[in-house]
Design an enzyme around this catalytic site. Structure first.
Site, PDB file in Angstrom:
ATOM      1  N   GLY A   1      -0.363   9.538   9.913  1.00  0.00           N
ATOM      2  CA  GLY A   1      -1.176  10.070   8.754  1.00  0.00           C
ATOM      3  C   GLY A   1      -0.333   9.794   7.455  1.00  0.00           C
ATOM      4  O   GLY A   1      -0.810  10.637   6.626  1.00  0.00           O
TER       5      GLY A   1
ATOM      6  N   GLU B   1       5.599   5.800   0.836  1.00  0.00           N
ATOM      7  CA  GLU B   1       5.388   5.622   2.172  1.00  0.00           C
ATOM      8  C   GLU B   1       6.711   4.935   3.088  1.00  0.00           C
ATOM      9  O   GLU B   1       6.786   3.834   2.683  1.00  0.00           O
ATOM     10  CB  GLU B   1       4.060   5.159   2.202  1.00  0.00           C
ATOM     11  CG  GLU B   1       3.805   5.003   3.738  1.00  0.00           C
ATOM     12  CD  GLU B   1       2.177   4.475   4.040  1.00  0.00           C
ATOM     13  OE1 GLU B   1       1.595   4.081   3.084  1.00  0.00           O
ATOM     14  OE2 GLU B   1       1.825   4.497   5.283  1.00  0.00           O
TER      15      GLU B   1
HETATM   16  N1  DCP Z   1       5.973  -1.520  11.127  1.00  0.00           N
HETATM   17  C1  DCP Z   1       6.952  -2.220  12.003  1.00  0.00           C
HETATM   18  N2  DCP Z   1       8.187  -2.235  11.251  1.00  0.00           N
HETATM   19  C2  DCP Z   1       8.476  -1.639  10.375  1.00  0.00           C
HETATM   20  C3  DCP Z   1       7.466  -0.902   9.727  1.00  0.00           C
HETATM   21  C4  DCP Z   1       6.148  -0.870  10.107  1.00  0.00           C
HETATM   22  O1  DCP Z   1       6.747  -2.985  13.011  1.00  0.00           O
HETATM   23  N3  DCP Z   1       9.815  -1.376   9.850  1.00  0.00           N
HETATM   24  C5  DCP Z   1       4.658  -1.951  11.615  1.00  0.00           C
HETATM   25  C6  DCP Z   1       4.084  -0.707  12.399  1.00  0.00           C
HETATM   26  C7  DCP Z   1       2.533  -0.738  12.176  1.00  0.00           C
HETATM   27  C8  DCP Z   1       2.481  -1.329  10.737  1.00  0.00           C
HETATM   28  O2  DCP Z   1       3.580  -2.072  10.685  1.00  0.00           O
HETATM   29  O3  DCP Z   1       1.782  -1.559  12.739  1.00  0.00           O
HETATM   30  C9  DCP Z   1       2.287  -0.280   9.791  1.00  0.00           C
HETATM   31  O4  DCP Z   1       3.139   0.804  10.399  1.00  0.00           O
HETATM   32  P1  DCP Z   1       3.453   2.367   9.406  1.00  0.00           P
HETATM   33  O5  DCP Z   1       3.798   3.166  10.689  1.00  0.00           O
HETATM   34  O6  DCP Z   1       4.575   2.007   8.510  1.00  0.00           O
HETATM   35  O7  DCP Z   1       2.036   2.475   8.696  1.00  0.00           O
HETATM   36  P2  DCP Z   1       0.684   3.208   9.342  1.00  0.00           P
HETATM   37  O8  DCP Z   1      -0.368   2.657   8.558  1.00  0.00           O
HETATM   38  O9  DCP Z   1       0.573   3.104  10.854  1.00  0.00           O
HETATM   39  O10 DCP Z   1       0.807   4.525   8.949  1.00  0.00           O
HETATM   40  P3  DCP Z   1      -0.169   5.737   8.833  1.00  0.00           P
HETATM   41  O11 DCP Z   1      -1.082   5.803   9.995  1.00  0.00           O
HETATM   42  O12 DCP Z   1       0.800   7.036   9.333  1.00  0.00           O
HETATM   43  O13 DCP Z   1      -0.587   5.876   7.442  1.00  0.00           O
END
Ligand code: DCP
Length: 229
Positions: free
Chosen positions: A32, A103
């Site tokens: 989130g 973020e």
């Molecule tokens: N990711 C990754 N390696 C990283 C950062 C992110 O492999 N160093 C990948 C994991 C997810 C996508 O990128 O598939 C986005 O990940 P995040 O957890 O950063 O973002 P979300 O959109 O999932 O966050 P939220 O749902 O908490 O808003």
């Protein structure tokens, strides 16, 4: 301990010279972060920087996020190298505003590198290079952070959320993978048994519903402002 955290923030000389105050929102995939971050956009004294997922999905026409999930052995190192670059760009983005809310960060990029190391997804030399990049950023780049907000979740809850949002690249992401990513975040920010933590950490229970999280958000926002101004 949030009380201690803010006592420390209040005592900080930075408070008086009003240097930029940077907050990083961290947590597992689907915890989130975006929703939490979006709430800060109502404040006109904050630069709010969303994670550059869109850049990762379109590197000169190539969806690197998709390639990484389809073939992590081939693209994992390349992807994490690009993540570090794009996160560094966010950290170093200049602003005249008093607050920056981001973020994720260069710091949590290390969690994914650590997981690839634990699961032996990458060659040792690839891990070595990613870690050297990371160390260089930590030591030499201007990425100072004042507060980490850790949206702590259970892997089962984020798995359900991830399935519901159905980001196409994440089709193949398993509960097992989310458990691994959770463990690395928890070892880093909760158990504090992994690499160093660059700022005080506010841990929030992010298993809660969106409406319940609004109350958590308000508490967090007020505390930041009250202890800064
Ligand atoms: N990711 C990754 N390696 C990283 C950062 C992110 O492999 N160093 C990948 C994991 C997810 C996508 O990128 O598939 C986005 O990940 P995040 O957890 O950063 O973002 P979300 O959109 O999932 O966050 P939220 O749902 O908490 O808003």
């Amino acid at each position: 301990n949030v009380g201690k955290l803010f006592a420390r923030m209040s005592a900080s000389p930075n408070k008086n010279c009003k240097r930029l105050f940077t907050v990083c929102i961290e947590g597992n995939i689907g915890s989130g972060k975006t929703t939490f971050l979006n709430n800060f956009k109502a404040n006109d004294n904050m630069l709010v920087l969303q994670e550059p997922v869109e850049l990762w999905r379109d590197v000169g026409g190539t969806n690197l996020l998709e390639k990484m999930y389809k073939d992590p052995v081939r693209y994992g190192c390349l992807f994490q190298s690009y993540v570090q670059l794009t996160m560094l760009q966010l950290h170093t983005q200049k602003t005249n505003l008093p607050f920056k809310v981001m973020e994720r960060s260069v710091y949590s990029a290390r969690c994914f590198i650590e997981n690839m190391k634990r699961t032996k997804m990458l060659e040792k030399v690839e891990i070595d290079i990613l870690e050297q990049w990371h160390e260089w950023c930590i030591q030499r780049a201007d990425i100072q952070t004042d507060l980490i907000v850790y949206l702590r979740t259970s892997p089962e809850v984020v798995y359900e959320r991830m399935r519901t949002r159905a980001r196409k690249e994440e089709d193949c992401v398993s509960l097992e993978y989310l458990r691994q990513v959770h463990d690395v975040h928890d070892d880093w920010l909760y158990n504090r048994s992994l690499f160093s933590v660059p700022a005080p950490v506010m841990v929030l229970d992010a298993n809660k519903s969106v409406s319940e999280m609004m109350a958590e958000f308000e508490k967090c926002r007020r505390s930041i402002f009250e202890n800064r101004d």
